[in-house]
Design a protein around this motif. Structure first.
Motif, mmCIF file in Angstrom:
data_model
loop_
_atom_site.group_PDB
_atom_site.id
_atom_site.type_symbol
_atom_site.label_atom_id
_atom_site.label_comp_id
_atom_site.label_asym_id
_atom_site.label_seq_id
_atom_site.Cartn_x
_atom_site.Cartn_y
_atom_site.Cartn_z
ATOM 1 N N ALA A 28 0.952 -1.132 -0.043
ATOM 2 C CA ALA A 28 -0.120 -0.033 0.024
ATOM 3 C C ALA A 28 0.740 1.431 0.140
ATOM 4 O O ALA A 28 0.691 2.162 -0.753
ATOM 5 N N GLY A 29 2.063 1.288 0.553
ATOM 6 C CA GLY A 29 2.735 2.375 0.683
ATOM 7 C C GLY A 29 3.386 2.749 -0.524
ATOM 8 O O GLY A 29 3.845 4.066 -0.668
ATOM 9 N N MET A 30 3.975 1.509 -1.155
ATOM 10 C CA MET A 30 4.773 1.719 -2.416
ATOM 11 C C MET A 30 3.851 2.195 -3.382
ATOM 12 O O MET A 30 4.012 3.240 -4.181
ATOM 13 N N VAL A 31 2.571 1.777 -3.477
ATOM 14 C CA VAL A 31 1.412 2.235 -4.453
ATOM 15 C C VAL A 31 1.213 3.686 -4.336
ATOM 16 O O VAL A 31 1.296 4.649 -5.209
ATOM 17 N N GLU A 32 1.096 3.901 -2.995
ATOM 18 C CA GLU A 32 0.878 5.555 -2.748
ATOM 19 C C GLU A 32 2.124 6.523 -3.130
ATOM 20 O O GLU A 32 1.896 7.495 -3.693
ATOM 21 N N ARG A 33 3.291 5.742 -2.835
ATOM 22 C CA ARG A 33 4.272 6.837 -3.069
ATOM 23 C C ARG A 33 4.474 6.811 -4.757
ATOM 24 O O ARG A 33 5.045 7.737 -5.409
ATOM 25 N N PHE A 34 4.086 5.709 -5.517
ATOM 26 C CA PHE A 34 4.100 5.648 -6.738
ATOM 27 C C PHE A 34 3.316 6.520 -7.353
ATOM 28 O O PHE A 34 3.481 7.435 -8.319
ATOM 29 N N ARG A 35 1.984 6.656 -6.988
ATOM 30 C CA ARG A 35 1.241 7.807 -7.331
ATOM 31 C C ARG A 35 1.502 9.189 -7.027
ATOM 32 O O ARG A 35 1.531 10.083 -8.055
ATOM 33 N N LYS A 36 2.176 9.369 -5.925
ATOM 34 C CA LYS A 36 2.784 10.795 -5.602
ATOM 35 C C LYS A 36 3.589 11.169 -6.436
ATOM 36 O O LYS A 36 3.858 12.532 -7.034
ATOM 37 N N GLU A 37 4.683 10.480 -6.732
ATOM 38 C CA GLU A 37 5.932 10.835 -7.438
ATOM 39 C C GLU A 37 5.364 10.725 -9.016
ATOM 40 O O GLU A 37 6.131 11.669 -9.591
ATOM 41 N N ALA A 38 4.486 9.955 -9.385
ATOM 42 C CA ALA A 38 4.093 10.108 -10.955
ATOM 43 C C ALA A 38 3.461 11.418 -11.077
ATOM 44 O O ALA A 38 3.539 12.121 -12.088
ATOM 45 N N GLU A 39 2.670 11.885 -9.803
ATOM 46 C CA GLU A 39 1.755 13.115 -10.060
ATOM 47 C C GLU A 39 2.794 14.327 -10.191
ATOM 48 O O GLU A 39 2.684 15.230 -11.135
ATOM 49 N N ALA A 40 3.977 14.175 -9.446
ATOM 50 C CA ALA A 40 4.871 15.218 -9.497
ATOM 51 C C ALA A 40 5.514 15.348 -11.072
ATOM 52 O O ALA A 40 5.817 16.174 -11.717
ATOM 53 N N TRP A 41 5.788 14.099 -11.469
ATOM 54 C CA TRP A 41 6.177 14.068 -12.973
ATOM 55 C C TRP A 41 5.087 14.415 -14.051
ATOM 56 O O TRP A 41 5.661 15.261 -14.855
ATOM 57 N N VAL A 42 4.035 14.295 -13.831
ATOM 58 C CA VAL A 42 2.910 14.866 -14.765
ATOM 59 C C VAL A 42 2.913 16.594 -14.634
ATOM 60 O O VAL A 42 2.686 17.089 -15.578
ATOM 61 N N LYS A 43 3.328 17.057 -13.476
ATOM 62 C CA LYS A 43 3.059 18.414 -13.213
ATOM 63 C C LYS A 43 4.810 19.273 -13.909
ATOM 64 O O LYS A 43 4.338 20.541 -14.322
ATOM 65 N N MET A 44 5.324 18.375 -14.104
ATOM 66 C CA MET A 44 6.640 18.978 -14.818
ATOM 67 C C MET A 44 6.030 19.597 -16.323
ATOM 68 O O MET A 44 6.848 20.369 -16.995
ATOM 69 N N GLY A 45 5.145 18.835 -16.847
ATOM 70 C CA GLY A 45 4.841 19.329 -18.336
ATOM 71 C C GLY A 45 5.756 18.869 -19.255
ATOM 72 O O GLY A 45 6.338 17.579 -19.183
ATOM 73 N N LYS A 46 5.966 19.565 -20.511
ATOM 74 C CA LYS A 46 6.573 19.387 -21.466
ATOM 75 C C LYS A 46 7.974 19.840 -21.648
ATOM 76 O O LYS A 46 8.278 21.123 -21.444
ATOM 77 N N HIS A 47 9.067 19.301 -21.826
ATOM 78 C CA HIS A 47 10.365 19.666 -21.967
ATOM 79 C C HIS A 47 10.997 18.665 -23.120
ATOM 80 O O HIS A 47 10.895 17.347 -22.918
ATOM 81 N N ALA A 48 11.779 19.258 -24.009
ATOM 82 C CA ALA A 48 12.574 18.473 -24.941
ATOM 83 C C ALA A 48 13.479 17.308 -24.353
ATOM 84 O O ALA A 48 13.586 16.490 -25.032
ATOM 85 N N ASN A 49 14.022 17.665 -23.378
ATOM 86 C CA ASN A 49 14.832 16.519 -22.336
ATOM 87 C C ASN A 49 14.120 15.757 -21.562
ATOM 88 O O ASN A 49 15.021 15.200 -20.516
ATOM 89 N N LEU A 50 12.947 15.652 -21.421
ATOM 90 C CA LEU A 50 12.327 14.912 -20.307
ATOM 91 C C LEU A 50 11.235 14.256 -21.250
ATOM 92 O O LEU A 50 10.537 14.777 -21.862
#
Length: 616
Positions: A28-50
């Motif tokens: 459960a903890g890993m899934v929640e961390r997975f969600r939280k970190e992935a949401e931060a990744w989504v918020k980064m938006g678009k960049h040519a080197n990401l």
């Protein structure tokens, strides 16, 4: 731990990637961390080197992350790990380009609120088909065993680095910073800088890791503790390489002594570029959805053979985004397709002025200059494209073609061989490599190349024709005939193929088949005389020289000055005693026609004609 799918959405124009956990391996903890970190990744938006992350959501009670799919190059490689496996020591230009692009992407991530990636390694550094590096998998590093005890000696060592063990570790041990083993949750960008230092060391060393646990450590402690000990205590071996100083500072064991920001790395990389007179990489400006969509439309128009409409779109884009190099590259490509060479040159030169680290623009510049017959400059541009990207087979082939046209067959073959090494399955590589090899006087090797080419794509008649020439040189008459018939299936009235096929059938005594092809050749405009001459020769071989003579006599009407017709008539009649006088007259007429127009007969034909005259 993870599962990755390449998928197609019902409304998406391009495929994308779905990432999730293996069923049963997630807590459960890993899934929640997975969600939280992935949401931060989504918020980064678009960049040519990401690598862009689109969304994270639950589908049927399982958490999925949707991310951009990075298309591989023509050899199927789309990660730095695969690139280094193929070429463990990239050029300095490539090293500085990938280092700068890593910094551009990670600087954007940091400004977007992502404190640390925690799993920088070659498998998480994607490289697309244009050679652009993109960082992926933010926050998705696998948790290591949090219960691993560390020895008192190791605790004292890390204490000297200002570290204490406060939490669990995550990452991939060969690439982890010392502090990452002891409390991954509190590390910052300096841990990622250390990890990239390991990656950079791999590039400059030819594939050797800077840190590796001794066998005694691996036998006496857990894998995690062995790697932690190595990273904390083991010195690195210095290498004589321009980027070694940058690499060494990235790999400082004490985070306080490392680079403190990506801008500091970029400053030092810029100095290396200046010292070695290479173009420093430039960061792509942020491309909003409107520009991205417009560029996609313009490329589609160009690819669909509509460069005029593409050019109109691209001109508007260049006004809105004047410093995006790829827009000007595409403008040059459209103008090249329209035959507007001076304008194409201006646009492409502008593109390389904006960013000289992109191989595609240099390659297009070479193509444009070659079309303008500025061969020395074209050669230099193709060479620059290869320096920037040593795997740019398009530039290699352009250079090989220039050398071939110049008559430098050996040099052309060398360049084509390099392209063949990198892209042995690419059809345009096989075409040029086969041609260079054939012209270099190696028909056996050329046969293997063209046979492979037609097995991949047998739709080009020229490829079959070149294969037929290899078979002829290698004395394989049956294969020679089959290949020529393949040419004629694709282009039924190809006169060259018909001409060679006549000789092919004759070589295996299939005279009636040869005569049938002669008749076909006679129907091709401009080849009537050749067809008649060949038919007369075949009739003579069949024991019907008089029929051949009558055919040639009829063909002479309107072609009285054709030396080949008179020569063939002389040859056909020379074996008939009753026509000996006619044969000599025909031979004399052939020689007179040749004197008036020396281009009609080859040197060998003239010698044969003189010999015939002497015998009559």
């Amino acid at each position: 731990m993870g599962v990755v799918y390449l998928v197609e959405g019902r409304t998406s124009q391009e495929p994308f990637v779905l990432k999730t956990f293996q069923r049963g391996n997630e807590s459960a903890g890993m899934v929640e961390r997975f969600r939280k970190e992935a949401e931060a990744w989504v918020k980064m938006g678009k960049h040519a080197n990401l690598v862009r992350c689109f969304w994270v959501k639950e589908l049927r009670n399982q958490l999925f992350v949707a991310a951009e799919y990075v298309f591989p190059d023509t050899a199927g490689k789309n990660t730095l790990a695969l690139r280094l496996a193929a070429d463990s020591r990239p050029t300095l230009q490539q090293q500085v380009t990938w280092t700068a692009q890593f910094c551009f992407g990670m600087r954007h991530a940091l400004l977007s609120g992502v404190k640390a990636h925690r799993d920088i390694k070659p498998d998480n550094l994607m490289v697309d088909g244009t050679g652009t590096l993109k960082v992926t998998d933010f926050g998705l590093a696998k948790l290591l065993d949090p219960e691993t005890p560390f020895t008192d000696e190791l605790r004292r060592e890390i204490s000297g680095l200002g570290l204490t063990q406060r939490g669990s570790a995550c990452g991939t041990p060969p690439f982890m910073a010392p502090e990452q083993f002891f409390d991954a949750q509190t590390v910052d960008c300096r841990a990622d800088i250390y990890s990239f230092g390991v990656v950079l060391y791999l590039m400059i060393s030819g594939g050797v890791l800077p840190i590796s646990p001794a066998q005694t450590l691996l036998q006496s402690m857990s894998l995690q503790e062995a790697w932690a000990t190595a990273h904390v205590k083991q010195p690195i071996t210095k290498i004589d390489a321009p980027l070694m100083a940058v690499c060494a500072r990235c790999l400082e064991k004490d985070a306080r002594r490392r680079y403190q920001s990506y801008d500091e790395i970029l400053d030092d990389v810029g100095r290396v570029c200046r010292n070695h007179r290479i173009d420093p990489p430039r960061e792509d400006h942020q491309e909003d959805a409107k520009m991205d969509s417009a560029f996609t439309r313009a490329m589609a128009l160009n690819d669909a053979g509509n460069p005029g409409n593409a050019l109109a779109e691209l001109r508007s884009m260049a006004k809105a985004w004047p410093e995006i190099a790829k827009i000007h590259t595409e403008i040059g490509r459209a103008l090249l397709a329209l035959g507007r060479l001076p304008e194409a040159l201006d646009a492409t030169e502008h593109s390389v002025r904006i960013d000289g680290s992109r191989s595609a623009a240099w390659n297009n510049l070479g193509v444009t200059l070659a079309r303008m017959n500025r061969m020395d400059e074209a050669r230099a541009a193709f060479g620059k494209a290869i320096v920037v990207d040593p795997e740019n087979t398009g530039a290699m082939l352009g250079l090989a073609q220039l050398l071939l046209d110049k008559g430098a067959i050996s040099e052309a073959k060398q360049m084509a061989d390099v392209a063949l090494f990198w892209r042995p399955e690419k059809t345009n590589v096989l075409k040029i490599a086969g041609l260079c090899t054939l012209k270099a006087g190696d028909p056996k090797s050329a046969e293997r190349i063209f046979a492979k080419l037609v097995s991949i794509d047998g739709s080009d008649a020229r490829d079959w024709f070149n294969l037929a020439m290899c078979y002829e040189a290698n004395r394989k008459p049956e294969e020679h005939i089959k290949a020529l018939n393949q040419v004629l299936r694709i282009t039924p009235n190809d006169p060259e193929a018909l001409n060679f096929l006549i000789q092919g059938y004759a070589s295996v005594s299939l005279i009636d088949e040869a005569l049938r092809v002669c008749e076909q050749l006679r129907q091709v405009s401009g080849w009537e005389v050749v067809g008649a001459c060949k038919a007369a020769q075949m009739l003579a071989a069949k024991g019907e020289p008089r029929t051949g003579y009558l055919l040639l006599k009829k063909q002479l009407v309107g072609n009285e000055n054709n030396a080949s017709l008179w020569l063939t008539m002389a040859v056909v009649l020379s074996d008939l005693p009753q026509y000996r006088t006619n044969a000599r007259t025909a031979a004399e007429n052939a020689m007179e026609c040749h004197r008036r127009n020396p281009r009609q007969l080859t040197r060998g034909s003239v010698a044969a004609l003189q010999q015939l005259l002497d015998s009559l």
